[in-house]
Design a protein around this motif. Structure first.
Motif, PDB file in Angstrom:
ATOM      1  N   VAL A 104       0.831  -1.207   0.000  1.00 11.34           N
ATOM      2  CA  VAL A 104       0.000   0.000   0.000  1.00 11.34           C
ATOM      3  C   VAL A 104       0.864   1.255   0.000  1.00 11.34           C
ATOM      4  O   VAL A 104       0.600   2.209  -0.755  1.00 11.34           O
ATOM      5  CB  VAL A 104      -0.946   0.007   1.217  1.00 11.34           C
ATOM      6  CG1 VAL A 104      -1.683   1.339   1.328  1.00 11.34           C
ATOM      7  CG2 VAL A 104      -1.944  -1.139   1.133  1.00 11.34           C
ATOM      8  N   ASN A 105       1.909   1.276   0.812  1.00 14.74           N
ATOM      9  CA  ASN A 105       2.781   2.447   0.911  1.00 14.74           C
ATOM     10  C   ASN A 105       3.435   2.754  -0.432  1.00 14.74           C
ATOM     11  O   ASN A 105       3.522   3.912  -0.859  1.00 14.74           O
ATOM     12  CB  ASN A 105       3.850   2.194   1.983  1.00 14.74           C
ATOM     13  CG  ASN A 105       4.326   3.463   2.663  1.00 14.74           C
ATOM     14  OD1 ASN A 105       3.656   4.488   2.659  1.00 14.74           O
ATOM     15  ND2 ASN A 105       5.495   3.389   3.274  1.00 14.74           N
ATOM     16  N   CYS A 106       3.896   1.720  -1.140  1.00 13.14           N
ATOM     17  CA  CYS A 106       4.537   1.914  -2.443  1.00 13.14           C
ATOM     18  C   CYS A 106       3.537   2.453  -3.466  1.00 13.14           C
ATOM     19  O   CYS A 106       3.850   3.373  -4.238  1.00 13.14           O
ATOM     20  CB  CYS A 106       5.127   0.602  -2.946  1.00 13.14           C
ATOM     21  SG  CYS A 106       6.481  -0.031  -1.940  1.00 13.14           S
ATOM     22  N   ALA A 107       2.340   1.884  -3.491  1.00 10.89           N
ATOM     23  CA  ALA A 107       1.327   2.356  -4.432  1.00 10.89           C
ATOM     24  C   ALA A 107       0.940   3.798  -4.136  1.00 10.89           C
ATOM     25  O   ALA A 107       0.706   4.594  -5.050  1.00 10.89           O
ATOM     26  CB  ALA A 107       0.098   1.452  -4.365  1.00 10.89           C
ATOM     27  N   LEU A 108       0.907   4.141  -2.857  1.00 10.36           N
ATOM     28  CA  LEU A 108       0.562   5.511  -2.478  1.00 10.36           C
ATOM     29  C   LEU A 108       1.619   6.492  -2.973  1.00 10.36           C
ATOM     30  O   LEU A 108       1.284   7.569  -3.493  1.00 10.36           O
ATOM     31  CB  LEU A 108       0.420   5.593  -0.960  1.00 10.36           C
ATOM     32  CG  LEU A 108       0.086   6.961  -0.369  1.00 10.36           C
ATOM     33  CD1 LEU A 108      -1.182   7.534  -0.978  1.00 10.36           C
ATOM     34  CD2 LEU A 108      -0.039   6.860   1.145  1.00 10.36           C
ATOM     35  N   TRP A 168      -7.334   2.747   1.307  1.00 10.39           N
ATOM     36  CA  TRP A 168      -6.284   3.648   1.811  1.00 10.39           C
ATOM     37  C   TRP A 168      -5.576   4.327   0.646  1.00 10.39           C
ATOM     38  O   TRP A 168      -5.389   5.545   0.633  1.00 10.39           O
ATOM     39  CB  TRP A 168      -5.307   2.849   2.663  1.00 10.39           C
ATOM     40  CG  TRP A 168      -4.308   3.657   3.458  1.00 10.39           C
ATOM     41  CD1 TRP A 168      -3.300   4.444   2.959  1.00 10.39           C
ATOM     42  CD2 TRP A 168      -4.206   3.742   4.886  1.00 10.39           C
ATOM     43  NE1 TRP A 168      -2.567   4.997   3.980  1.00 10.39           N
ATOM     44  CE2 TRP A 168      -3.112   4.586   5.181  1.00 10.39           C
ATOM     45  CE3 TRP A 168      -4.922   3.180   5.940  1.00 10.39           C
ATOM     46  CZ2 TRP A 168      -2.708   4.873   6.491  1.00 10.39           C
ATOM     47  CZ3 TRP A 168      -4.530   3.464   7.245  1.00 10.39           C
ATOM     48  CH2 TRP A 168      -3.442   4.311   7.512  1.00 10.39           C
ATOM     49  N   VAL A 169      -5.182   3.529  -0.355  1.00 13.17           N
ATOM     50  CA  VAL A 169      -4.493   4.107  -1.513  1.00 13.17           C
ATOM     51  C   VAL A 169      -5.407   5.065  -2.263  1.00 13.17           C
ATOM     52  O   VAL A 169      -5.033   6.205  -2.571  1.00 13.17           O
ATOM     53  CB  VAL A 169      -4.006   3.006  -2.487  1.00 13.17           C
ATOM     54  CG1 VAL A 169      -3.369   3.643  -3.720  1.00 13.17           C
ATOM     55  CG2 VAL A 169      -3.018   2.089  -1.818  1.00 13.17           C
ATOM     56  N   GLN A 170      -6.610   4.621  -2.568  1.00 22.14           N
ATOM     57  CA  GLN A 170      -7.504   5.405  -3.413  1.00 22.14           C
ATOM     58  C   GLN A 170      -7.951   6.711  -2.756  1.00 22.14           C
ATOM     59  O   GLN A 170      -8.226   7.696  -3.442  1.00 22.14           O
ATOM     60  CB  GLN A 170      -8.739   4.565  -3.788  1.00 22.14           C
ATOM     61  CG  GLN A 170      -8.421   3.348  -4.664  1.00 22.14           C
ATOM     62  CD  GLN A 170      -8.010   3.707  -6.071  1.00 22.14           C
ATOM     63  OE1 GLN A 170      -6.958   4.308  -6.275  1.00 22.14           O
ATOM     64  NE2 GLN A 170      -8.826   3.351  -7.044  1.00 22.14           N
ATOM     65  N   ASN A 171      -8.008   6.728  -1.437  1.00 26.11           N
ATOM     66  CA  ASN A 171      -8.566   7.895  -0.745  1.00 26.11           C
ATOM     67  C   ASN A 171      -7.527   8.748  -0.021  1.00 26.11           C
ATOM     68  O   ASN A 171      -7.897   9.660   0.718  1.00 26.11           O
ATOM     69  CB  ASN A 171      -9.633   7.438   0.255  1.00 26.11           C
ATOM     70  CG  ASN A 171     -10.820   6.797  -0.426  1.00 26.11           C
ATOM     71  OD1 ASN A 171     -11.316   7.297  -1.431  1.00 26.11           O
ATOM     72  ND2 ASN A 171     -11.276   5.663   0.092  1.00 26.11           N
ATOM     73  N   THR A 172      -6.255   8.468  -0.234  1.00 29.60           N
ATOM     74  CA  THR A 172      -5.193   9.187   0.472  1.00 29.60           C
ATOM     75  C   THR A 172      -4.347   9.988  -0.503  1.00 29.60           C
ATOM     76  O   THR A 172      -4.012   9.510  -1.592  1.00 29.60           O
ATOM     77  CB  THR A 172      -4.291   8.199   1.243  1.00 29.60           C
ATOM     78  OG1 THR A 172      -5.072   7.518   2.228  1.00 29.60           O
ATOM     79  CG2 THR A 172      -3.155   8.928   1.949  1.00 29.60           C
TER      80      THR A 172
END
Length: 677
Positions: free
Chosen positions: A353-357, A627-631
């Motif tokens: 998730v952190n990488c995608a963000l 988390w990714v889509q909304n951050t």
């Protein structure tokens, strides 16, 4: 023999450039894509893409990207054999079917070593146009002379600010490039993904390249204070094919994927040392003086322990800390949602998730800030969300299962366009952005209404000194203060005469003293990056016929360039030419560099199994996917430093200058890089 092959390759390139260089495509666009390419070639003969209305310009960019995919993706190897196969590199741990491997292996299950640590950089041009230079080509014109004439920032008032950006934007791009690439240097022998026989061969013969340092010739009257300027060679890869003699390949000691390797490391063994020893998959952080676990761990000499710690300064300290905190926040979320998970399961999902963000922030926030053009605002949003837009994609999911144009690249399906994925030497070249760094940083206290606290030279924040500002004995700044200060300081403009002086007299831990302006020019030449006119020619861009045309009518600069390059426009280096050309409206760097960006920015997403392929709740979990889509970057900063929320709420883009607190507006320091209202 080597010189003969080099000369033959160079002569071939010269003949091709005189005959309007022809490059065969590596993949075939569809019928409708070819129609679009031909149509916009006609349109751009009359109106360049950046002068079209925003939406039409964005469509034009999409067509240009297709054409670039056809002509400007080339492998660093003569065959695909080094990429591995399912039988040669089986996935022995099923964990990596749904999680990133720190070495970069298994992103592609068909070509397991593609993009992993130790693989070669690719090229954006066919290798016959990127030969190893002769000695004359390497040193003509003298790179130190060019640095002195076209890069040196004047001592008093010479800083040229980029007034549409803030200093956080400058720190961000270095933070990202530390994830993507790092050339192997003399004495550096990472063995990931390669047979032992190749390592032995590299240690013993180096493709005929001497291990001696470059002894950079100094022009007459040069004021370099250290006697000699020495620089380690980039170490060529082993000779795997005859083409490697004239056009050597160079290896990337990082992974090429967008996988946060600057935080997590490019080897599993490194990653394991950075994880805290408790069952929640967190990264190790040490407490500050109030007891909050926020500092990155240090070794006994005070050097930071992280995935990639080269070129360290306070900007890296801040961003590495921020995304280590974000990783740990994700671990807390996953532990709560899945109490039965192991530490490895939590770590793997948090990293994913952190990488995608970070990839998302770079795509839809950083890029539109540095390329503030209406077409780019549309195009970069479409890269992630598609032309249907963010709101509809969040509400309905992908409208089109496979169209990246309609519904964005994430989830559109992986495609390598006929060439195994790698980052390229030309991609490295266009990200030479040292001009972004100012000489000084003005710091302000958020809790004091934005009052000026100190102005610190950047060179006093390097390496082990990067933490000192956050200690009571070294200034007592909080990370909140530092991020606010970076939000209201300008970076430097990416142009001539704007390299920070400390980078032109930089002592490094390996004992060398470097002028980074000289180094940037020399590295491009050493690695076969074509000169400016040929660079543009190979991108099918018009080539200036005169120095005055190159500079957009700047007669004084044109004369200086002509003098420095002995009147031969074909000798102008790609970096110097890019810094000299006029920019499209809103652009922070040249259109020449941008053409490589159009291609490679989307390729990093489209080639990645975890972004273009398994972009779903099954891979990321329902909570991680949301988390990714909304951050965004505002959310990340506000989550960990909530005192920034009131300032951030008034800022449209985190990488553009923030609104200042009242006391900051009163500051009028002599050497400040703070925007004046």
């Amino acid at each position: 023999m080597l010189r003969v092959l080099c000369n033959e390759a160079s002569q071939t390139a010269t003949m091709e450039q005189k005959n309007n260089t022809v490059v065969n495509p590596t993949f075939k666009p569809s019928f409708f894509e070819n129609v679009g390419i031909k149509l916009f070639r006609l349109v751009n003969g009359l109106v360049p893409w950046h002068k079209l209305p925003g939406f039409l310009g964005a469509i034009n960019l999409g067509v240009l990207r297709v054409e670039l995919r056809a002509y400007n993706l080339h492998d660093g190897y003569s065959t695909a054999a080094p990429q591995g196969t399912v039988s040669s590199d089986p996935v022995e741990d099923e964990r990596y079917l749904g999680a990133r491997n720190s070495d970069g292996k298994f992103n592609s299950l068909q070509l397991p070593r593609m993009g992993c640590t130790g693989m070669r950089f690719g090229r954006n041009f066919p290798r016959q146009y990127t030969p190893r230079p002769t000695d004359e080509e390497l040193w003509t014109p003298n790179p130190r002379m060019l640095s002195e004439r076209f890069m040196k920032r004047k001592e008093d008032g010479g800083f040229i600010p980029a007034t549409t950006l803030n200093l956080l934007a400058a720190a961000w791009i270095q933070f990202q490039t530390h994830d993507w690439f790092n050339h192997e240097r003399k004495g550096n022998y990472p063995a990931r993904g390669f047979a032992l026989c190749n390592i032995v061969q590299m240690l013993t013969q180096h493709n005929g390249q001497s291990d001696a340092d470059f002894d950079i010739p100094l022009p007459p009257g040069d004021t370099w204070p250290h006697g000699k300027m020495l620089l380690h060679h980039t170490k060529p890869d082993a000779t795997l094919d005859d083409s490697d003699i004239a056009c050597p390949g160079y290896r990337n000691t990082n992974t090429s994927w967008w996988d946060g390797s600057q935080i997590y490391g490019s080897e599993e063994s490194v990653t394991n040392t950075l994880r805290a020893k408790h069952p929640d998959g967190k990264l190790e952080l040490t407490p500050d003086e109030s007891g909050r676990p926020i500092f990155l761990p240090r070794d006994v000499d005070g050097n930071v322990r992280t995935g990639f710690a080269d070129n360290w300064w306070v900007g890296m300290e801040m961003l590495h800390t921020l995304f280590a905190l974000e990783h740990n926040a994700l671990c807390d979320m996953f532990r709560k949602a899945y109490p039965g998970w192991t530490g490895d399961q939590i770590f793997d999902k948090a990293r994913l998730v952190n990488c995608a963000l970070m990839a998302k922030i770079h795509t839809v926030e950083w890029t539109p800030a540095i390329l503030a053009h209406p077409a780019l605002q549309i195009a970069m949003s479409a890269n992630w969300w598609g032309l249907v837009g963010e709101k509809l994609t969040k509400l309905l999911g992908r409208i089109s299962k496979s169209s990246e144009t309609i519904s964005g690249i994430p989830g559109s399906g992986v495609d390598q366009y006929g060439v195994p994925f790698s980052l390229t030497e030309e991609f490295v070249s266009v990200y030479r952005m040292h001009s972004l760094i100012p000489d000084n940083i003005a710091f302000f206290g958020v809790g004091e209404g934005g009052r000026h606290v100190s102005t610190v030279p950047v060179d006093q924040t390097l390496l082990a000194n990067s933490r000192q500002l956050f200690l009571k004995s070294g200034g007592g700044l909080s990370f909140t203060d530092a991020f606010y200060s970076f939000g209201i300081n300008y970076p430097g403009a990416i142009t001539n005469f704007n390299y920070p002086n400390f980078l032109r007299n930089l002592s490094t831990p390996d004992g060398q003293v470097k002028d980074m302006g000289t180094v940037d020019i020399l590295r491009d030449r050493e690695r076969g990056v074509p000169r400016y006119c040929q660079f543009r020619r190979l991108l099918r861009l018009p080539v200036p016929k005169s120095f005055e045309e190159l500079t957009g009518g700047n007669k004084a600069l044109a004369k200086d360039l002509s003098d420095a390059y002995n009147g031969d426009i074909e000798l102008v280096d790609a970096l110097v030419g890019s810094h000299s050309e006029p920019l499209p409206k809103g652009f922070g760097f040249s259109e020449t560099a941008f053409r490589v960006f159009i291609l490679m920015a989307s390729r990093r997403l489209k080639s990645d199994r975890f972004i273009a392929g398994q972009w779903n709740e099954e891979t990321y979990t329902r909570e991680g996917f949301r988390w990714v889509q909304n951050t965004g970057m505002k959310d990340v900063l506000g989550r960990h430093f909530p005192e920034l929320n009131s300032v951030l709420s008034k800022s449209k883009n985190v990488f553009a200058p923030w609104n200042m607190l009242g006391e900051s507006k009163k500051y009028d320091g002599v050497e400040t890089t703070v925007p004046k209202k």
